[in-house]
Write a protein that holds these residues in place. Structure first.
Motif, short mmCIF file in Angstrom:
data_model
loop_
_atom_site.label_atom_id
_atom_site.label_comp_id
_atom_site.label_asym_id
_atom_site.label_seq_id
_atom_site.Cartn_x
_atom_site.Cartn_y
_atom_site.Cartn_z
N ASP A 129 73.52 -18.81 12.78
CA ASP A 129 73.75 -18.90 14.22
C ASP A 129 75.23 -18.70 14.56
O ASP A 129 75.77 -19.36 15.46
CB ASP A 129 73.25 -20.25 14.77
N LEU A 130 75.86 -17.80 13.82
CA LEU A 130 77.28 -17.49 14.06
C LEU A 130 77.40 -16.19 14.86
O LEU A 130 76.55 -15.30 14.73
CB LEU A 130 78.03 -17.33 12.74
N PRO A 131 78.45 -16.06 15.64
CA PRO A 131 78.71 -14.78 16.29
C PRO A 131 78.92 -13.70 15.23
O PRO A 131 79.45 -13.96 14.15
CB PRO A 131 80.00 -15.03 17.08
N LYS A 132 78.50 -12.48 15.54
CA LYS A 132 78.59 -11.40 14.56
C LYS A 132 80.02 -11.18 14.08
O LYS A 132 80.26 -10.98 12.89
CB LYS A 132 78.03 -10.11 15.16
N ALA A 133 80.96 -11.23 15.01
CA ALA A 133 82.36 -10.98 14.64
C ALA A 133 82.86 -12.07 13.67
O ALA A 133 83.56 -11.78 12.69
CB ALA A 133 83.23 -10.93 15.88
N THR A 134 82.49 -13.30 13.97
CA THR A 134 82.91 -14.41 13.11
C THR A 134 82.26 -14.29 11.73
O THR A 134 82.93 -14.48 10.70
CB THR A 134 82.51 -15.76 13.75
N ALA A 135 80.98 -13.99 11.70
CA ALA A 135 80.27 -13.86 10.43
C ALA A 135 80.85 -12.72 9.60
O ALA A 135 81.05 -12.86 8.39
CB ALA A 135 78.78 -13.62 10.68
N HIS A 136 81.13 -11.59 10.23
CA HIS A 136 81.68 -10.44 9.51
C HIS A 136 83.05 -10.77 8.94
O HIS A 136 83.36 -10.47 7.77
CB HIS A 136 81.76 -9.23 10.44
N ARG A 137 83.89 -11.37 9.76
CA ARG A 137 85.23 -11.73 9.32
C ARG A 137 85.18 -12.73 8.16
O ARG A 137 85.92 -12.60 7.17
CB ARG A 137 86.02 -12.32 10.49
N THR A 138 84.29 -13.71 8.24
CA THR A 138 84.18 -14.73 7.20
C THR A 138 83.63 -14.15 5.91
O THR A 138 84.12 -14.44 4.81
CB THR A 138 83.28 -15.88 7.68
#
Length: 260
Positions: free
Chosen positions: A40-49
């Protein structure tokens, strides 16, 4: 000082751990969209992480399949964690439990060039004088802890360790040669219990078991030691169960498989 949270809630560390857990714990590798949905993370946050985790070697992205896998860097971290563990600290509560349950002397020992070194000891609550002392060395071929560790060495290491044994006859029941020792070690590998039946000191017997690491290597052994006159067969059998269970618990903490 508190860790700042971003708009989606939770710290950056929480999000990284959440993604890492999903990648490592799922029975089937996941795609990016599936990881986003599960965490349930934003796509940008998930990609960066995920990119940061991949840079550290903690996750691995397969370009062809578009799937995420646990990274090889996790193995290095696990190896370093296991290597830095002090078996005395890890085994301390199990030693204390054995001591409280039996009232007898509890030993923790390691193997060094074919000899046993006692690295921890809880003295019997009853009158008993033993050869052992913390820091003292002893023979491996005629002690419970020694045979427990010898039994799980690889063949090359075992051959060298056997060559290092003196096979001095301490008592009438001391093993006399390599043939007798190897037969005993075969039984120990099957039962995970090693007995010293007055082989090192007259009137003294012990039940021991091995502590293994994540590579199924013997790193230590624990034993319950008592004079024969105050331990009947049923109680001695109980000692064997207790010490085997205790060593299994410590082995699992050291990374060994529960099925080993």
């Amino acid at each position: 000082m508190s860790v700042p949270e971003n708009k989606s809630g939770g710290s950056s560390l929480d999000k990284a751990l959440s993604l890492l857990q999903e990648v490592c714990m799922t029975p089937v590798p996941l795609r990016f969209a599936e990881l986003v949905e599960k965490t349930d993370l934003p796509k940008a946050t998930a990609h960066r992480t995920l990119t940061s985790l991949a840079d550290k070697g903690l996750v691995r992205f397969d370009e062809e399949s578009q799937l995420y896998y646990p990274g090889y860097g996790l193995l290095e971290l696990a190896h370093q964690a296991w290597a830095s563990m002090d078996v005395r600290d890890i085994a301390a509560d199990q030693m204390k439990a054995l001591w409280q349950d039996t009232g007898e002397t509890i030993h923790l020992a390691v193997l060094d060039r074919g000899e046993v070194i006692y690295i921890d000891k809880l003295e019997s609550q009853k009158s008993l004088r033993l050869f052992s002392a913390v820091g003292k060395k002893g023979p491996a071929y005629c002690t419970g802890v020694g045979k427990a560790m010898l039994a799980f060495l690889d063949e090359d290491s075992l051959t060298q360790a056997i060559q290092d044994q003196s096979f001095i006859q301490h008592t009438e029941t001391t093993l006399k040669n390599e043939t007798e020792l190897r037969a005993a070690l075969s039984q120990i590998r099957s039962s995970r219990v090693s007995l010293d039946l007055e082989e090192h000191e007259d009137g003294i017997q012990c039940a021991a078991s091995v502590i293994l690491n994540h590579n199924h290597e013997p790193i230590a052994a624990m034993s319950i030691t008592a004079p024969k006159f105050r331990v009947d067969d049923a109680r001695f059998q109980h000692f064997q169960t207790l010490v085997k269970d205790a060593c299994t618990k410590v082995s699992i903490r050291m990374g060994a498989s529960a099925s080993n």
